[in-house]
Design an enzyme around this catalytic site. Sequence first.
Site, PDB file in Angstrom:
ATOM      1  N   HIS A 100       0.834  -1.203   0.000  1.00  0.00           N
ATOM      2  CA  HIS A 100       0.000   0.000   0.000  1.00  0.00           C
ATOM      3  C   HIS A 100       0.864   1.246   0.000  1.00  0.00           C
ATOM      4  CE1 HIS A 100       0.717  -1.214   4.188  1.00  0.00           C
ATOM      5  NE2 HIS A 100       0.762   0.079   4.474  1.00  0.00           N
ATOM      6  N   HIS A 102       0.773   5.283   1.197  1.00  0.00           N
ATOM      7  CA  HIS A 102       0.106   6.293   2.036  1.00  0.00           C
ATOM      8  C   HIS A 102       0.167   7.634   1.302  1.00  0.00           C
ATOM      9  CE1 HIS A 102       0.542   4.058   6.026  1.00  0.00           C
ATOM     10  NE2 HIS A 102       1.444   3.431   5.301  1.00  0.00           N
TER      11      HIS A 102
HETATM   12  P1  AMP Z   1       1.855   0.442   7.376  1.00  0.00           P
HETATM   13  O1  AMP Z   1       2.359   0.780   8.755  1.00  0.00           O
HETATM   14  O2  AMP Z   1       2.614   1.122   6.290  1.00  0.00           O
HETATM   15  O3  AMP Z   1       1.733  -1.050   7.180  1.00  0.00           O
HETATM   16  O4  AMP Z   1       0.414   1.059   7.299  1.00  0.00           O
HETATM   17  C1  AMP Z   1      -0.748   0.352   7.585  1.00  0.00           C
HETATM   18  C2  AMP Z   1      -1.816   1.383   7.776  1.00  0.00           C
HETATM   19  O5  AMP Z   1      -3.061   0.735   7.674  1.00  0.00           O
HETATM   20  C3  AMP Z   1      -1.774   2.075   9.146  1.00  0.00           C
HETATM   21  O6  AMP Z   1      -1.607   3.476   8.942  1.00  0.00           O
HETATM   22  C4  AMP Z   1      -3.131   1.733   9.753  1.00  0.00           C
HETATM   23  O7  AMP Z   1      -3.689   2.807  10.472  1.00  0.00           O
HETATM   24  C5  AMP Z   1      -3.956   1.408   8.530  1.00  0.00           C
HETATM   25  N1  AMP Z   1      -5.082   0.518   8.731  1.00  0.00           N
HETATM   26  C6  AMP Z   1      -5.078  -0.670   9.384  1.00  0.00           C
HETATM   27  N2  AMP Z   1      -6.311  -1.233   9.346  1.00  0.00           N
HETATM   28  C7  AMP Z   1      -7.092  -0.381   8.642  1.00  0.00           C
HETATM   29  C8  AMP Z   1      -8.464  -0.387   8.254  1.00  0.00           C
HETATM   30  N3  AMP Z   1      -9.297  -1.402   8.590  1.00  0.00           N
HETATM   31  N4  AMP Z   1      -8.948   0.656   7.542  1.00  0.00           N
HETATM   32  C9  AMP Z   1      -8.127   1.681   7.199  1.00  0.00           C
HETATM   33  N5  AMP Z   1      -6.837   1.750   7.534  1.00  0.00           N
HETATM   34  C10 AMP Z   1      -6.310   0.737   8.249  1.00  0.00           C
END
Ligand code: AMP
Length: 137
Positions: A100, A102
């Site tokens: 993903h 951001h």
């Molecule tokens: P990373 O640390 O780069 O793996 O980012 C994962 C992101 O996913 C974090 O910023 C979380 O807040 C976000 N996240 C986790 N679960 C969900 C969800 N159900 N809906 C939206 N964002 C999420």
Amino acid sequence: MKNDCVFCAIAAGEIPAFKVYEDELVLAYLDINPFSKGHTLVIPKAHTEGLLDTSDETLAAVIARVKKVAAHLKSALPCDGFNILQNNGEAAGQTVKHVHFHIVPRYGNEPIVFENHPGDMSALAALAQRVSLVSAV
Ligand code: AMP
Ligand code: ZN
């Protein structure tokens, strides 16, 4: 789809998300623990873990949508810039093992800490209504 993957479950519509953009390949939705107002995640719907196991073709499609969604957020929000982040591996802070990007909107000189804090769900729902390009949010 990977069984225990939360982002696959979102892509499959099994768990809800505040969608901002969707097409056949890609989904974008608000991060529920945002770094800033409008913090959005962009994912390919097909499961891969990170940058290195994702095909160049998929990455090209996803980054084109990152650009599209970032441009939209920049016009829909009063933000002045944005950061694009993409974490690979626990050592790099990756917590969800589905690749993903951001998009983190930035506002003037407002300082930012790249740390997750639980979002206000009703504020996120209202924001999604305001900025979503998806008809049914
Ligand atoms: P990373 O640390 O780069 O793996 O980012 C994962 C992101 O996913 C974090 O910023 C979380 O807040 C976000 N996240 C986790 N679960 C969900 C969800 N159900 N809906 C939206 N964002 C999420
Ligand atoms: Zn997945």
